[in-house]
Design an enzyme around this catalytic site. Structure first.
Site, short mmCIF file in Angstrom:
data_model
loop_
_atom_site.label_atom_id
_atom_site.label_comp_id
_atom_site.label_asym_id
_atom_site.label_seq_id
_atom_site.Cartn_x
_atom_site.Cartn_y
_atom_site.Cartn_z
N ASN A 208 33.98 28.76 26.23
CA ASN A 208 34.99 29.61 25.59
C ASN A 208 34.56 31.06 25.72
O ASN A 208 33.50 31.36 26.26
CB ASN A 208 35.20 29.18 24.13
CG ASN A 208 33.94 29.31 23.32
OD1 ASN A 208 33.43 30.40 23.12
ND2 ASN A 208 33.41 28.18 22.87
N ASP A 304 30.47 18.30 14.14
CA ASP A 304 30.76 19.58 13.48
C ASP A 304 29.49 20.02 12.74
O ASP A 304 29.14 19.47 11.69
CB ASP A 304 31.94 19.42 12.52
CG ASP A 304 32.39 20.78 11.98
OD1 ASP A 304 31.53 21.64 11.71
OD2 ASP A 304 33.61 20.97 11.84
N1 CTP Z 1 31.65 24.78 13.96
C1 CTP Z 1 30.54 23.97 14.08
N2 CTP Z 1 30.58 22.87 14.87
C2 CTP Z 1 31.71 22.54 15.53
C3 CTP Z 1 32.86 23.36 15.41
C4 CTP Z 1 32.79 24.47 14.62
O1 CTP Z 1 29.50 24.27 13.47
N3 CTP Z 1 31.72 21.47 16.30
C5 CTP Z 1 31.58 25.92 13.05
C6 CTP Z 1 31.66 27.28 13.71
O2 CTP Z 1 30.37 27.78 14.01
C7 CTP Z 1 32.34 28.10 12.62
C8 CTP Z 1 33.24 27.12 11.93
O3 CTP Z 1 32.71 25.84 12.23
O4 CTP Z 1 31.41 28.55 11.66
C9 CTP Z 1 34.69 27.18 12.28
O5 CTP Z 1 34.92 26.92 13.58
P1 CTP Z 1 36.44 26.84 14.16
O6 CTP Z 1 36.30 26.48 15.58
O7 CTP Z 1 37.17 28.08 13.82
O8 CTP Z 1 37.01 25.69 13.28
P2 CTP Z 1 37.46 24.26 13.61
O9 CTP Z 1 36.86 23.38 12.61
O10 CTP Z 1 37.17 23.95 15.03
O11 CTP Z 1 39.00 24.32 13.35
P3 CTP Z 1 40.23 24.68 14.31
O12 CTP Z 1 39.65 24.79 15.70
O13 CTP Z 1 41.11 23.57 14.10
O14 CTP Z 1 40.73 25.99 13.80
#
Ligand code: CTP
Length: 397
Positions: A208, A304
């Site tokens: 990304n 996550d």
């Molecule tokens: N994050 C993480 N591990 C993942 C995805 C996300 O630790 N596999 C953490 C990121 O570092 C950030 C937070 O979660 O602190 C939010 O990430 P984001 O990508 O915005 O949220 P998502 O849960 O992926 O939600 P969406 O993509 O549906 O907005």
């Protein structure tokens, strides 16, 4: 800076000992005094005369030096310093300390000291990667000894890889961070940053647009307030800050592993843009182009990391801060995300292309806590980081 600070510098025997001469100069330029100790083999690489001339101090080499014992016992020598620095730290000296051996002045001082210790390892890449060295380093980290480097690069022995001693200015930055007298002194913070790369085959990956700029700025700001920072970074565009422990990873699963290894910590700040999905069956060989047949990639969900750390039943950091990159209803989505993931704070930003935030130098964030949403004005990413670090320091008091 370092004025009035006293550094006990232990130089062990490696080719990188020549860099210690520059380290002494840099430390003295910043107002520190340097008391040098050399192992027997160190003097095969640099002369005690040069070390003594640059330090403006006598070089200590012998455990049984009656003169020194009469002026100041070796135990005392290890305790008057503000910090004990070992540069270069050879596999041999690391092994001695890990094994509890004290058979020369350097190892005895390291055993007898009640002062913080910072080591800058330097050795051949195979030696650094040897399980016994890795085991010893892990043991010493567990005992609270800090490390700077080694760096990856061409080595004096002609090989390439990790093992090269950190550069003198990197060691200075690590020393300054250790001695920083800020409100986060004594606090350990894990910061994730950058994108992750999820492999498709040996040459292709999914990534990304995260540059790592905001996470890097946060790690720098936390270190400047005196925190001990473990900086777990994916392949970012910007260089990691000085004075932090850098753990470089590629994929989300590697990032999770590195974060878990870095705990326990007082706080965790998850600024990484972790890929939500990875390719289910990564190909071990390059996927070839076949006429008329497009490859189909099947995905599976990545762990996550933020949710895992937030929901730890044992050893959860006292403060867990997540980020939320949103394009619509920033506050609403981020508030729901805070609840869903179980973190304490969410730093939310609008990453719609029109804002220029993703990959840019500025950020406009909303900090969401239990108490509600705090809208910060648009400012530089370092200014956001400094303000966030101040707020973290206030929360950890
Ligand atoms: N994050 C993480 N591990 C993942 C995805 C996300 O630790 N596999 C953490 C990121 O570092 C950030 C937070 O979660 O602190 C939010 O990430 P984001 O990508 O915005 O949220 P998502 O849960 O992926 O939600 P969406 O993509 O549906 O907005």
């Amino acid at each position: 800076m370092l004025s009035g600070k006293s550094i006990l510098l232990i130089i062990s025997g490696g080719i990188a000992a020549y860099k210690s001469l520059d380290l002494i100069r840099r430390l003295r330029e910043r107002g520190a005094s340097v008391v040098p100790v050399m192992t027997g083999s160190a003097s095969e690489f640099v002369t005690p005369m040069s070390v003594s001339a640059l330090a403006g101090e006598k070089v200590h080499t012998d455990l049984f030096d009656l003169g020194t014992e009469a002026e100041m016992g070796h135990i005392q020598l290890s305790r008057v310093a503000d910090l004990v620095v070992v540069a270069p730290a050879t596999a041999d000296l690391i092994g001695k300390v890990a094994g509890g051996l004290a058979n020369d002045l350097a190892s005895t001082l390291l055993m007898a000291t009640d002062t913080d210790v910072l080591m800058a390892p330097a050795m051949n890449v195979r030696m650094w990667e040897h399980p016994s060295v890795q085991r010893n380093v892990a043991l010493l980290k567990g005992d609270g000894i800090a490390f700077v480097g080694p760096n990856e690069g061409d080595m004096a022995c002609g090989e390439f890889g990790p093992g090269r001693m950190a550069e003198p200015m990197e060691i200075v930055a690590a020393i300054e961070a250790k001695l920083a007298d800020g409100p986060l002194k004594g606090k350990r913070v894990v910061v994730t940053s950058g994108p992750t790369h999820e492999p498709i085959d040996p040459v292709r990956y999914i990534a990304n647009r995260s540059s790592g700029a905001q996470g890097t700025a946060i790690a720098r700001a936390l270190a400047a307030l005196g925190a001990e920072v473990v900086f777990v970074t994916g392949p970012a565009d910007v260089a990691p800050p000085d004075g932090v422990e850098v753990v470089a990873v590629q994929s989300a699963r590697e990032m999770l592993e590195a974060v878990e290894a870095a705990l326990p910590a007082d706080a965790a700040v998850m600024a990484a843009a972790v890929a939500d999905w990875r390719v289910k069956s990564e190909s071990t060989s390059k996927i070839k182009k076949v006429k008329g047949a497009l490859p189909v990639l099947e995905f599976e969900e990545n762990p996550d990391i933020l949710a895992r750390v937030s929901q730890m039943s044992d050893g959860r950091p006292g403060l867990v801060v997540g980020f939320a990159a949103e394009t619509d209803d920033v506050v609403g989505n981020a508030t729901a995300k805070r609840e869903r993931k179980g973190c304490d704070w969410i730093v939310a930003n609008d990453v719609s292309p029109a804002t220029g935030i993703m990959g840019g130098t500025e950020n406009a964030v909303v900090v969401i806590t239990e108490g509600g949403a705090d809208v910060w004005p648009r400012m530089g990413k370092q200014a956001v980081a400094d303000k966030l670090a101040e707020r973290i320091a206030a929360a950890l008091l």
